[in-house]
Scaffold this motif. Structure first.
Motif, PDB file in Angstrom:
ATOM      1  N   ASP A 185     -24.144 -56.913 -18.599  1.00 21.19           N
ATOM      2  CA  ASP A 185     -24.463 -56.412 -17.257  1.00 21.19           C
ATOM      3  C   ASP A 185     -25.594 -55.402 -17.355  1.00 21.19           C
ATOM      4  OD1 ASP A 185     -22.850 -54.492 -14.628  1.00 21.19           O
ATOM      5  OD2 ASP A 185     -24.379 -56.046 -14.541  1.00 21.19           O
ATOM      6  N   HIS A 352     -25.220 -49.020 -23.211  1.00 23.64           N
ATOM      7  CA  HIS A 352     -24.070 -49.455 -24.005  1.00 23.64           C
ATOM      8  C   HIS A 352     -24.568 -49.735 -25.407  1.00 23.64           C
ATOM      9  CE1 HIS A 352     -20.936 -49.850 -21.010  1.00 23.64           C
ATOM     10  NE2 HIS A 352     -21.772 -50.450 -20.211  1.00 23.64           N
ATOM     11  N   TYR A 377     -19.806 -55.306 -26.839  1.00 20.58           N
ATOM     12  CA  TYR A 377     -19.630 -55.297 -25.388  1.00 20.58           C
ATOM     13  C   TYR A 377     -18.970 -56.580 -24.930  1.00 20.58           C
ATOM     14  CZ  TYR A 377     -21.236 -54.889 -20.467  1.00 20.58           C
ATOM     15  OH  TYR A 377     -21.319 -54.811 -19.097  1.00 20.58           O
ATOM     16  N   ASN A 415     -16.735 -51.691 -25.932  1.00 18.33           N
ATOM     17  CA  ASN A 415     -16.599 -51.502 -24.493  1.00 18.33           C
ATOM     18  C   ASN A 415     -15.899 -52.707 -23.860  1.00 18.33           C
ATOM     19  OD1 ASN A 415     -17.514 -49.987 -21.938  1.00 18.33           O
ATOM     20  ND2 ASN A 415     -18.148 -52.095 -21.549  1.00 18.33           N
ATOM     21  N   GLU A 416     -14.648 -52.409 -23.358  1.00 18.10           N
ATOM     22  CA  GLU A 416     -13.931 -53.417 -22.567  1.00 18.10           C
ATOM     23  C   GLU A 416     -13.833 -54.760 -23.283  1.00 18.10           C
ATOM     24  OE1 GLU A 416     -15.748 -53.804 -18.741  1.00 18.10           O
ATOM     25  OE2 GLU A 416     -15.075 -51.854 -18.085  1.00 18.10           O
ATOM     26  N   TYR A 476     -13.364 -52.092  -7.744  1.00 12.42           N
ATOM     27  CA  TYR A 476     -12.856 -53.415  -8.150  1.00 12.42           C
ATOM     28  C   TYR A 476     -11.361 -53.542  -7.926  1.00 12.42           C
ATOM     29  CZ  TYR A 476     -17.340 -54.031 -10.545  1.00 12.42           C
ATOM     30  OH  TYR A 476     -18.672 -54.128 -10.830  1.00 12.42           O
ATOM     31  N   GLU A 500     -15.958 -44.613 -17.615  1.00 15.29           N
ATOM     32  CA  GLU A 500     -16.744 -45.201 -16.512  1.00 15.29           C
ATOM     33  C   GLU A 500     -15.900 -45.185 -15.254  1.00 15.29           C
ATOM     34  OE1 GLU A 500     -18.332 -49.164 -16.771  1.00 15.29           O
ATOM     35  OE2 GLU A 500     -18.780 -48.893 -18.891  1.00 15.29           O
ATOM     36  N   TRP A 545     -20.034 -43.673 -13.447  1.00 20.03           N
ATOM     37  CA  TRP A 545     -20.906 -44.829 -13.680  1.00 20.03           C
ATOM     38  C   TRP A 545     -21.772 -44.986 -12.464  1.00 20.03           C
ATOM     39  CZ3 TRP A 545     -22.235 -47.457 -17.830  1.00 20.03           C
ATOM     40  CH2 TRP A 545     -22.954 -48.646 -17.692  1.00 20.03           C
ATOM     41  N   ARG A 555     -26.291 -59.458 -10.590  1.00 19.61           N
ATOM     42  CA  ARG A 555     -25.929 -58.756  -9.351  1.00 19.61           C
ATOM     43  C   ARG A 555     -26.794 -59.288  -8.205  1.00 19.61           C
ATOM     44  NH1 ARG A 555     -21.197 -55.908 -10.337  1.00 19.61           N
ATOM     45  NH2 ARG A 555     -21.157 -55.374 -12.555  1.00 19.61           N
ATOM     46  N   ASN A 564     -27.748 -53.477 -10.333  1.00 17.15           N
ATOM     47  CA  ASN A 564     -26.428 -52.878 -10.236  1.00 17.15           C
ATOM     48  C   ASN A 564     -26.646 -51.540  -9.548  1.00 17.15           C
ATOM     49  OD1 ASN A 564     -24.204 -51.102 -10.911  1.00 17.15           O
ATOM     50  ND2 ASN A 564     -23.567 -52.645 -12.410  1.00 17.15           N
ATOM     51  N   LYS A 566     -24.625 -48.908  -8.730  1.00 16.78           N
ATOM     52  CA  LYS A 566     -23.645 -47.820  -8.827  1.00 16.78           C
ATOM     53  C   LYS A 566     -24.315 -46.495  -9.187  1.00 16.78           C
ATOM     54  CE  LYS A 566     -19.783 -50.890  -9.871  1.00 16.78           C
ATOM     55  NZ  LYS A 566     -20.602 -52.120 -10.099  1.00 16.78           N
TER      56      LYS A 566
END
Ligand code: GCU
Length: 592
Positions: A185, A352, A377, A415-416, A476, A500, A545, A555, A564, A566
């Protein structure tokens, strides 16, 4: 084809990357250590190679080979390349290059005047996105994997007095076996987007030096650790007058040496970012840096900086600029830190991937704490040993480059990442590699929520010092009551940092209530989040974030159109959204 041609196999149909056999990594990386470097500043020419003909047709071979002697036709002519600046991202140089994902062939002439006998010459790359092969006068001298870490290629044997043809093939394809993999992303920039410099070194030099406080010594003992260029026996001298009046000597055996001494240097902290000049000499080599001494540890749910509990309040940031993409100019880095401090942040998460080395140097000087990470990631190919080696190398290159930056307090190893046994082993080992390489920092990752128990529960956490939690309750997820439920169900035994949290908002788009993509909802999101987070004693950090809107091709709503959104500030890095002021007020309320 000559027998020793490392690319001979490329001329078969089973074209495969030669990266593995030619790659350099952290073991070859040279810390510049204040030495003078000579910028390789062009002019450069760039030819984009969408069909990967460059290696197959040997675009790196000598130009003066007459076509009649070519084993294969070559559809390449250096002079036909476009003149481009280095550093730059090709995506922003020409409109039709915007989404180019493939190979780019950079060429320049590198003049060289030989130095004293025994001199060694190294090409120092700040970063190339994302995989590179380097050729000098038609000979491949090395390759590198990873878009965001520096690499050093020694060319002592290959460089000639006078002009040398330097070519760099940079390739930015997204692939499932890479780090990061193909689904990200952020924008997939390509090119030689950081500096290319020449480093002249003595026959034996200091490849890496680490200086800091001995962990657990309560600020009473300092260490110097050196790694020489070769496994030799030698001696180094450490001159650090504001640490200890008398110089110290380090015995180097088989290329390594370490000393620890009792000393109480004035400590570094955001409130008092004290830096000490440290000079290390050995033989003909001089290495020098400005060092901040500080201790960062955890105790129970607390993060302690020099023994004092700390709350990390800050914001995440990507490397993305409207005009120059992933290139980080010094002005751009200064603007990021200025905006972060205007926000009332004491902390930045450098998402990231490893950011430009300017960032940690400036953060050292102004007193901002950093979370630095490698791009492990989402769904990395955790089962592939080669992918682990790639991730570990990028991590160790980051550690080698920034090991002396007091501002960096956390190494992020992922990350995630959805939990599987392969992921657990991969990231457990990566965390162990980070700790072994640098016991003076905390290890973290953006961990997982156990959806069945609806609790913060990730088996990776036992290998981390700090649990990162990315959560978007109110964006989300339906609303912040989910965060309250998650907190009520969780009982972590170590500090948690909200790594985040945020909501999209198109700058200038206003509305009422929960109107998504409005500045008003983004601001309300943070009001609700902040009060829940600050009411939870084991949450010891909050990273919004993120600082700026950034390019991301995934996006594509009418409010996003390839961005993005945000960011607390729009992509122009000037237009602040309502959330910036709201969050700034919440942060300042806290520090009163
Ligand atoms: C994830 C991810 C970010 C991404 C963000 C978002 O948490 O870590 O890289 O940009 O969510 O959805 O905006």
């Amino acid at each position: 084809m000559t027998a020793d041609d490392p690319f001979a196999h490329l001329h078969d149909e089973d074209y495969a990357s030669p990266f593995d056999q030619l790659r350099v990594g952290h073991a070859q990386l040279v810390q510049t250590g204040g030495r003078l470097t000579e910028p390789v500043n062009g002019p450069w020419r760039l030819t984009l190679d969408l069909f990967d003909e460059g290696l197959r047709q040997r675009w790196y071979a000598d130009d003066d080979t007459p076509p009649s002697q070519w084993a294969l036709p070559r559809d390449y002519d250096v002079e036909a390349g476009e003149p481009v600046p280095v550093p730059s991202c090709w995506n922003l140089l020409k409109p039709h290059w915007y989404q180019f994902e493939g190979a780019g062939w950079y060429t320049t002439m590198l003049p060289w005047t030989p130095g004293p006998p025994g001199e060694r010459v190294v090409l120092q790359f700040g970063g190339a996105a994302s995989h590179a092969l380097v050729f000098l006068n038609g000979q491949c001298v090395g390759g590198h994997a990873g878009a965001s870490t520096p690499f050093s290629i020694e060319i002592t044997q290959a460089i000639q007095a006078g002009p040398n043809r330097l070519q760099v093939m940079v390739e930015n394809r997204r692939r499932a076996d890479r780090v990061p993999m193909h689904h990200i992303d952020w924008f997939n920039y390509g090119g030689l987007y950081r500096s290319v410099e020449l480093l002249r070194l003595p026959q034996v030099f200091l490849r890496r030096v680490a200086v800091g406080l001995v962990p657990g010594s309560n600020g009473g003992r300092v260490f110097v650790e050196v790694v020489a260029s070769d496994p030799i026996d030698a001696e180094a001298e450490v001159i650090w007058p504001t640490v200890q009046e008398e110089p110290c000597r380090v015995q180097i055996r088989a290329g390594r040496g370490r000393i620890e001494i009792a000393a109480q240097p004035r400590l570094w902290s955001p409130a008092s970012p004290t830096l000490h000049d440290v000079l290390v000499t050995s033989g003909q080599d001089r290495w020098q840096e400005r060092i901040g001494f500080r201790e960062i540890i955890t105790r129970g749910h607390d993060i302690l900086l020099n023994g004092e509990p700390l709350f990390l309040q800050g914001v995440c940031v990507h490397e993305d600029d409207e005009a120059v993409g992933k290139v980080s100019t010094l002005d751009d880095v200064e603007r990021r830190l200025t905006h972060a401090r205007e926000l009332g942040a004491n902390f930045l998460r450098l998402a990231h991937y490893p950011h430009h080395e300017h960032v940690a140097r400036l953060a050292d000087a102004v007193g901002v704490l950093l979370w630095a990470e490698v791009p492990v990631y989402w769904a990395i190919d955790f089962a592939d040993p080669a992918t682990y080696c790639d991730a570990e190398n990028q991590l160790l290159e980051l550690v080698t480059r920034d090991v002396n930056r007091a501002s960096v307090i956390l190494w992020g190893v992922g990350n995630e990442n959805a939990d599987t046994d392969a992921r657990y082993r991969f990231m457990r080992d990566l965390a162990a590699a980070a700790r072994a390489a640098d016991p003076t920092r905390l290890i973290t990752a953006a961990c997982l929520i156990d959806r069945e128990r609806f609790a913060i529960a990730d088996r990776l956490a036992e290998h981390l010092d700090v649990i990162g939690l990315n959560e978007y309750f109110g964006w989300y997820e339906p609303d912040v009551s989910g965060l309250q439920r998650l907190i009520a169900n969780s009982a972590p035994d170590r500090p948690v940092v909200i790594s985040e949290t945020g909501a999209d908002a198109k700058a200038g788009h206003r509305g009422t209530g929960r109107q998504l993509f409005t500045e008003d909802w983004q601001a309300e999101f943070f009001r609700q989040q902040w009060h829940v987070v600050r009411g939870t004693p084991w949450i010891r950090g909050f990273a919004a974030w993120l600082l700026y809107d950034f390019r991301s091709e995934r996006r594509q709503t009418r409010f996003q159109r390839g961005y993005n959104r945000k960011g607390l500030i729009a992509e122009d890095k000037v237009t602040k959204k309502l959330a910036f002021e709201v969050l700034s007020a919440l942060f300042r309320e806290e520090t009163r």
